[in-house]
Design an enzyme around this catalytic site. Sequence first.
Site, PDB file in Angstrom:
ATOM      1  N   GLU A   1      94.891  47.217  -2.812  1.00 24.63           N
ATOM      2  CA  GLU A   1      94.240  47.101  -1.504  1.00 24.63           C
ATOM      3  C   GLU A   1      93.963  45.643  -1.132  1.00 24.63           C
ATOM      4  OE1 GLU A   1      90.535  49.419   0.527  1.00 24.63           O
ATOM      5  OE2 GLU A   1      90.119  48.447  -1.392  1.00 24.63           O
ATOM      6  N   CYS A   2      94.262  45.305   0.123  1.00 27.11           N
ATOM      7  CA  CYS A   2      93.925  43.992   0.682  1.00 27.11           C
ATOM      8  C   CYS A   2      93.527  44.214   2.133  1.00 27.11           C
ATOM      9  CB  CYS A   2      95.109  43.029   0.579  1.00 27.11           C
ATOM     10  SG  CYS A   2      94.788  41.412   1.342  1.00 27.11           S
TER      11      CYS A   2
ATOM     12  N   CYS B   1      97.819  35.277   3.018  1.00 24.22           N
ATOM     13  CA  CYS B   1      98.520  35.936   1.913  1.00 24.22           C
ATOM     14  C   CYS B   1      99.754  36.648   2.463  1.00 24.22           C
ATOM     15  CB  CYS B   1      97.597  36.933   1.192  1.00 24.22           C
ATOM     16  SG  CYS B   1      97.078  38.340   2.220  1.00 24.22           S
TER      17      CYS B   1
ATOM     18  N   GLU C   1      90.610  45.876  -4.328  1.00 22.74           N
ATOM     19  CA  GLU C   1      90.521  44.783  -3.367  1.00 22.74           C
ATOM     20  C   GLU C   1      90.408  43.423  -4.066  1.00 22.74           C
ATOM     21  OE1 GLU C   1      90.671  42.792  -0.123  1.00 22.74           O
ATOM     22  OE2 GLU C   1      90.312  44.924   0.291  1.00 22.74           O
TER      23      GLU C   1
ATOM     24  N   ARG D   1      92.543  41.534  -5.875  1.00 22.21           N
ATOM     25  CA  ARG D   1      92.962  41.557  -7.284  1.00 22.21           C
ATOM     26  C   ARG D   1      91.858  42.109  -8.182  1.00 22.21           C
ATOM     27  NH1 ARG D   1      94.942  35.769  -6.873  1.00 22.21           N
ATOM     28  NH2 ARG D   1      96.970  35.901  -5.854  1.00 22.21           N
TER      29      ARG D   1
ATOM     30  N   ASP E   1      92.534  37.580 -12.154  1.00 20.34           N
ATOM     31  CA  ASP E   1      93.080  38.892 -11.815  1.00 20.34           C
ATOM     32  C   ASP E   1      92.336  39.939 -12.638  1.00 20.34           C
ATOM     33  OD1 ASP E   1      94.573  41.177 -11.255  1.00 20.34           O
ATOM     34  OD2 ASP E   1      96.480  40.090 -11.221  1.00 20.34           O
TER      35      ASP E   1
ATOM     36  N   ARG F   1      92.570  43.302 -12.165  1.00 21.54           N
ATOM     37  CA  ARG F   1      93.139  44.627 -11.937  1.00 21.54           C
ATOM     38  C   ARG F   1      93.506  45.338 -13.247  1.00 21.54           C
ATOM     39  NH1 ARG F   1      97.626  42.993  -7.553  1.00 21.54           N
ATOM     40  NH2 ARG F   1      97.683  41.193  -8.970  1.00 21.54           N
TER      41      ARG F   1
END
Length: 362
Positions: free
Chosen positions: A220-221, A232, A259, A261, A294, A296
């Site tokens: 998600e971004c 981005c 959201e 990373r 990061d 994630r």
Amino acid sequence: MNQLKERLQKKLDHLRRGEVLYYKTEDSSDVYAFCFLKNSSAQNLTTLMTYGGPLSLLVSDQSEICKSREKIADCTVLACDFSAQGLMTLASNPKQEGPDRILLRVVESHDILKNLSVEGRIVEFASNVEGEEHCLIYTKIYNSINVDSSLLLNEEDISLARFFNPRLIDMTGMTEVELQQGTFKLYSFYSEIDGRYHWAFVCNDRKKENETPLVRIESECLTGHVFGSLLCDCGDQLSKGLEEIKAYGYGALVYLRQEGRGIGLKAKLDAYYFQQFHDMDTVDANLAVGMPEDARDYLIGAQILNYLKFEPLKLLTNNPAKISGLNRYGLSVEQQVSHIIPPSKHNKRYLDTKRDRMGHRI
């Protein structure tokens, strides 16, 4: 089946049959032995009694023992006949009387993923076994014994076994959606791990025998996907990912609610400030706000792909961390497919940072 799956599946099958498993704590050399009470054997229970520690029952708050009482505390003493046969009877008759006593430990089900106690870790691993809520019997080992390493659990085993856990991911609905890139089946999944909904846009137009699905894992971004941020390439990545999967004819774009990373929207916007006013790149900006570069994790994505039976797969990505992230949970990535977005004057530094500091193959 790869080595990771074989190793974990062997332990789960062993537990499912009522045999004894062992758990070694991460911060000490303590070892605990445990098995299901209901389908165990008198021999197994007798073996537990030889380990030198007191035996206790262990359940989640959803077990029949808890439901059979109006109120039950974390530690409750139950009457029983302290013999192998008497303990086995407890599983089917938790209100039985007897001359002896045994301690019942209860783990709250809503807290199971965060409960790092020995009891929490054992109950979580046992929850991978399908069926009714189980009652376990366990003890700490004080006597010197040789434990078969293939039956010894550690903390990593328990975390990786979440991939197998049918209670942690729930497919909540499916519908067809018309997008600019074409028609997809949209699956909705609810994850107990983060309490969020995640989605999979699935295309099954041209599946052939032994065809390998093309998969993209998209995180998600909000700023890029919804508001079209030029800082981005996320908006273009999402659009092109759907386009390429549709053109390929068989695969899925899995949309994970990670959201920024995985650091969240607030922290991402704080990191934007450092990029814009302190001339930092995305890595240094994340670190400046106290976050990892990061954060994630791809467990939920792996669970969704497992549900869709998309394995082995071709992964549409430039990020090798996504491949290792899926491999970590036992999924086989047969091929990496490049996902190149031409840079613009706004995001060139961002893409250079991905390549130079995060190992993206751009």
